[in-house]
Design a protein around this motif. Sequence first.
Motif, PDB file in Angstrom:
ATOM      1  N   PHE A   1       0.855  -1.180   0.000  1.00 30.55           N
ATOM      2  CA  PHE A   1       0.000   0.000   0.000  1.00 30.55           C
ATOM      3  C   PHE A   1       0.896   1.237   0.000  1.00 30.55           C
ATOM      4  O   PHE A   1       1.693   1.432   0.928  1.00 30.55           O
ATOM      5  N   TYR A   2       0.786   2.060  -1.036  1.00 28.09           N
ATOM      6  CA  TYR A   2       1.625   3.253  -1.145  1.00 28.09           C
ATOM      7  C   TYR A   2       0.854   4.485  -0.672  1.00 28.09           C
ATOM      8  O   TYR A   2      -0.209   4.804  -1.191  1.00 28.09           O
ATOM      9  N   GLY A   3       1.420   5.170   0.313  1.00 32.83           N
ATOM     10  CA  GLY A   3       0.760   6.311   0.928  1.00 32.83           C
ATOM     11  C   GLY A   3       1.006   7.618   0.204  1.00 32.83           C
ATOM     12  O   GLY A   3       1.076   7.667  -1.026  1.00 32.83           O
ATOM     13  N   SER A   4       1.204   8.689   0.972  1.00 40.69           N
ATOM     14  CA  SER A   4       1.196  10.037   0.407  1.00 40.69           C
ATOM     15  C   SER A   4       2.415  10.352  -0.464  1.00 40.69           C
ATOM     16  O   SER A   4       2.409  11.319  -1.208  1.00 40.69           O
ATOM     17  N   GLY A   5       3.488   9.563  -0.360  1.00 43.22           N
ATOM     18  CA  GLY A   5       4.613   9.769  -1.274  1.00 43.22           C
ATOM     19  C   GLY A   5       4.232   9.340  -2.682  1.00 43.22           C
ATOM     20  O   GLY A   5       3.186   8.753  -2.910  1.00 43.22           O
ATOM     21  N   ASP A   6       5.085   9.604  -3.659  1.00 39.07           N
ATOM     22  CA  ASP A   6       4.792   9.222  -5.053  1.00 39.07           C
ATOM     23  C   ASP A   6       6.049   8.662  -5.696  1.00 39.07           C
ATOM     24  O   ASP A   6       6.428   9.020  -6.805  1.00 39.07           O
TER      25      ASP A   6
ATOM     26  N   ASN B   1     -12.551  14.205  -0.762  1.00 42.33           N
ATOM     27  CA  ASN B   1     -11.562  13.571   0.117  1.00 42.33           C
ATOM     28  C   ASN B   1     -10.136  13.973  -0.247  1.00 42.33           C
ATOM     29  O   ASN B   1      -9.310  14.239   0.629  1.00 42.33           O
ATOM     30  N   GLU B   2      -9.837  14.007  -1.551  1.00 41.40           N
ATOM     31  CA  GLU B   2      -8.495  14.380  -1.985  1.00 41.40           C
ATOM     32  C   GLU B   2      -8.202  15.842  -1.664  1.00 41.40           C
ATOM     33  O   GLU B   2      -7.089  16.195  -1.282  1.00 41.40           O
ATOM     34  N   ARG B   3      -9.193  16.708  -1.819  1.00 39.16           N
ATOM     35  CA  ARG B   3      -9.022  18.123  -1.473  1.00 39.16           C
ATOM     36  C   ARG B   3      -8.689  18.280   0.011  1.00 39.16           C
ATOM     37  O   ARG B   3      -7.768  19.019   0.385  1.00 39.16           O
ATOM     38  N   LEU B   4      -9.447  17.579   0.841  1.00 36.19           N
ATOM     39  CA  LEU B   4      -9.247  17.712   2.288  1.00 36.19           C
ATOM     40  C   LEU B   4      -7.916  17.111   2.730  1.00 36.19           C
ATOM     41  O   LEU B   4      -7.246  17.638   3.619  1.00 36.19           O
ATOM     42  N   LYS B   5      -7.506  16.007   2.098  1.00 38.20           N
ATOM     43  CA  LYS B   5      -6.211  15.420   2.438  1.00 38.20           C
ATOM     44  C   LYS B   5      -5.066  16.355   2.068  1.00 38.20           C
ATOM     45  O   LYS B   5      -4.099  16.503   2.817  1.00 38.20           O
ATOM     46  N   LYS B   6      -5.182  17.003   0.909  1.00 39.70           N
ATOM     47  CA  LYS B   6      -4.143  17.945   0.504  1.00 39.70           C
ATOM     48  C   LYS B   6      -4.119  19.140   1.439  1.00 39.70           C
ATOM     49  O   LYS B   6      -3.041  19.612   1.849  1.00 39.70           O
ATOM     50  N   ALA B   7      -5.300  19.650   1.807  1.00 40.15           N
ATOM     51  CA  ALA B   7      -5.368  20.785   2.719  1.00 40.15           C
ATOM     52  C   ALA B   7      -4.754  20.418   4.070  1.00 40.15           C
ATOM     53  O   ALA B   7      -4.017  21.212   4.669  1.00 40.15           O
ATOM     54  N   TYR B   8      -5.065  19.221   4.556  1.00 42.29           N
ATOM     55  CA  TYR B   8      -4.493  18.753   5.826  1.00 42.29           C
ATOM     56  C   TYR B   8      -2.967  18.782   5.765  1.00 42.29           C
ATOM     57  O   TYR B   8      -2.294  19.245   6.695  1.00 42.29           O
ATOM     58  N   SER B   9      -2.410  18.273   4.662  1.00 40.84           N
ATOM     59  CA  SER B   9      -0.954  18.237   4.513  1.00 40.84           C
ATOM     60  C   SER B   9      -0.363  19.648   4.481  1.00 40.84           C
ATOM     61  O   SER B   9       0.672  19.913   5.103  1.00 40.84           O
ATOM     62  N   LEU B  10      -1.022  20.560   3.772  1.00 35.71           N
ATOM     63  CA  LEU B  10      -0.527  21.938   3.679  1.00 35.71           C
ATOM     64  C   LEU B  10      -0.523  22.617   5.044  1.00 35.71           C
ATOM     65  O   LEU B  10       0.403  23.356   5.384  1.00 35.71           O
ATOM     66  N   ILE B  11      -1.574  22.365   5.832  1.00 30.86           N
ATOM     67  CA  ILE B  11      -1.666  22.980   7.159  1.00 30.86           C
ATOM     68  C   ILE B  11      -0.675  22.334   8.114  1.00 30.86           C
ATOM     69  O   ILE B  11       0.049  23.021   8.852  1.00 30.86           O
ATOM     70  N   LYS B  12      -0.622  21.002   8.110  1.00 35.14           N
ATOM     71  CA  LYS B  12       0.256  20.278   9.028  1.00 35.14           C
ATOM     72  C   LYS B  12       1.720  20.640   8.816  1.00 35.14           C
ATOM     73  O   LYS B  12       2.483  20.797   9.775  1.00 35.14           O
ATOM     74  N   ASN B  13       2.126  20.777   7.561  1.00 33.98           N
ATOM     75  CA  ASN B  13       3.528  21.097   7.255  1.00 33.98           C
ATOM     76  C   ASN B  13       3.803  22.593   7.250  1.00 33.98           C
ATOM     77  O   ASN B  13       4.891  23.022   6.841  1.00 33.98           O
ATOM     78  N   GLU B  14       2.796  23.361   7.685  1.00 32.93           N
ATOM     79  CA  GLU B  14       2.925  24.823   7.814  1.00 32.93           C
ATOM     80  C   GLU B  14       3.325  25.495   6.507  1.00 32.93           C
ATOM     81  O   GLU B  14       4.043  26.494   6.494  1.00 32.93           O
TER      82      GLU B  14
ATOM     83  N   ILE C   1      -4.685  28.357   7.230  1.00 36.89           N
ATOM     84  CA  ILE C   1      -5.933  27.626   7.016  1.00 36.89           C
ATOM     85  C   ILE C   1      -6.711  28.222   5.842  1.00 36.89           C
ATOM     86  O   ILE C   1      -7.219  27.488   4.986  1.00 36.89           O
ATOM     87  N   GLN C   2      -6.793  29.548   5.776  1.00 36.81           N
ATOM     88  CA  GLN C   2      -7.519  30.189   4.680  1.00 36.81           C
ATOM     89  C   GLN C   2      -6.852  29.889   3.332  1.00 36.81           C
ATOM     90  O   GLN C   2      -7.517  29.571   2.351  1.00 36.81           O
ATOM     91  N   GLU C   3      -5.517  29.986   3.296  1.00 44.94           N
ATOM     92  CA  GLU C   3      -4.781  29.718   2.050  1.00 44.94           C
ATOM     93  C   GLU C   3      -4.945  28.262   1.615  1.00 44.94           C
ATOM     94  O   GLU C   3      -5.078  27.977   0.422  1.00 44.94           O
ATOM     95  N   ALA C   4      -4.936  27.345   2.588  1.00 49.20           N
ATOM     96  CA  ALA C   4      -5.117  25.924   2.266  1.00 49.20           C
ATOM     97  C   ALA C   4      -6.508  25.685   1.688  1.00 49.20           C
ATOM     98  O   ALA C   4      -6.673  24.913   0.734  1.00 49.20           O
ATOM     99  N   ALA C   5      -7.517  26.351   2.261  1.00 47.16           N
ATOM    100  CA  ALA C   5      -8.886  26.219   1.746  1.00 47.16           C
ATOM    101  C   ALA C   5      -8.962  26.700   0.301  1.00 47.16           C
ATOM    102  O   ALA C   5      -9.549  26.038  -0.568  1.00 47.16           O
ATOM    103  N   TRP C   6      -8.366  27.851   0.024  1.00 42.36           N
ATOM    104  CA  TRP C   6      -8.359  28.384  -1.352  1.00 42.36           C
ATOM    105  C   TRP C   6      -7.617  27.444  -2.303  1.00 42.36           C
ATOM    106  O   TRP C   6      -8.028  27.233  -3.440  1.00 42.36           O
ATOM    107  N   ALA C   7      -6.489  26.889  -1.818  1.00 46.00           N
ATOM    108  CA  ALA C   7      -5.629  26.055  -2.677  1.00 46.00           C
ATOM    109  C   ALA C   7      -6.338  24.799  -3.169  1.00 46.00           C
ATOM    110  O   ALA C   7      -5.969  24.245  -4.205  1.00 46.00           O
ATOM    111  N   VAL C   8      -7.353  24.347  -2.429  1.00 46.92           N
ATOM    112  CA  VAL C   8      -8.062  23.128  -2.845  1.00 46.92           C
ATOM    113  C   VAL C   8      -9.485  23.420  -3.317  1.00 46.92           C
ATOM    114  O   VAL C   8     -10.303  22.511  -3.462  1.00 46.92           O
ATOM    115  N   GLY C   9      -9.783  24.714  -3.558  1.00 43.41           N
ATOM    116  CA  GLY C   9     -11.037  25.051  -4.220  1.00 43.41           C
ATOM    117  C   GLY C   9     -12.199  25.454  -3.340  1.00 43.41           C
ATOM    118  O   GLY C   9     -13.331  25.552  -3.819  1.00 43.41           O
ATOM    119  N   TYR C  10     -11.954  25.693  -2.039  1.00 37.72           N
ATOM    120  CA  TYR C  10     -13.029  26.152  -1.158  1.00 37.72           C
ATOM    121  C   TYR C  10     -13.009  27.676  -1.070  1.00 37.72           C
ATOM    122  O   TYR C  10     -12.008  28.273  -0.657  1.00 37.72           O
TER     123      TYR C  10
END
Length: 283
Positions: free
Chosen positions: A39-44, A236-249, A253-262
């Motif tokens: 199972f391959y996670g968030s890396g690529d 789900n993919e939008r929220l996972k990407k936003a989570y990663s952007l916020i977690k890694n600083e 939060i507002q910028e992460a929301a915009w970055a994934v289309g909210y």
Amino acid sequence: MNREIIDINDYTILLEEASTDNNLIDSCFFDEPVIAIAFYGSGDVGLNVKFDGKTKEFHHTKGMVLSFYADNMVEFEHHVSKLKSLQCLVIATAIKKIDKLPNGEGQFLEQFLYQLIHPKDHYVEGPVFNMSPEMFQLVEQFFSNTYEGEIKMMFYKSHITALLSHYFGQLAKQQSTKLDTSQIKKINLAQEILLSDLENPPSLTELANRIGTNTNKLKIEFKAQFGVPVFKYLQNERLKKAYSLIKNEQKTIQEAAWAVGYDSLGSFSNAFEKKFGYRPSQV
């Protein structure tokens, strides 16, 4: 390179994680013939499977599930770079242990992965598909848990059972729908198109036109392949990407929301809490 090996219920669990600013090639072999699910996670990371002078290449592994039989003549070569990190969870067992597996899992292996239990080569490949959001989240939890000792083992045992349940469940859905190779390629292309522009994805009609099908087939076949409808997968993919952007600083939060289309921070926060169980400000 971080590598952890755990023996649980006649399974060997391998957790591998690596990132680098340069280029790194990590090779591994199995000491004995195994049936395994990777199972391959968030890396690529890039993956090459080498045996008998042949090479099978996988260029995009994020979210991929790869089942296989391999003996000690097979080399698994991961190509890690700055933009392609490694996050891989492997559940492996020896053929001689199939009958000892808990929860009837040996029966499911025989039913869904027959060609792996009765191999005809050094390397035999089983189904390859993309994880459902539930599977992806379980894999992420293996790499983010902070438990120690017996509690950590309890966590691993419960999550391995849950992950295999989702895995066999998805195989059962695919078997009942029986997508052919050309259909799977179209649906995987639809996934790539969605992931390439999470902020401004195409409409369902546009997406269907781009992969050469109609909206009804797209909805049915996408759910069969990924376990969720197109819109739910995208969310789900939008929220996972936003989570990663916020977690890694990397973004507020507002910028992460915009970055994934909210456009609405309130809608983003509500959707985020519904998926992860806590607000973005608590990450």
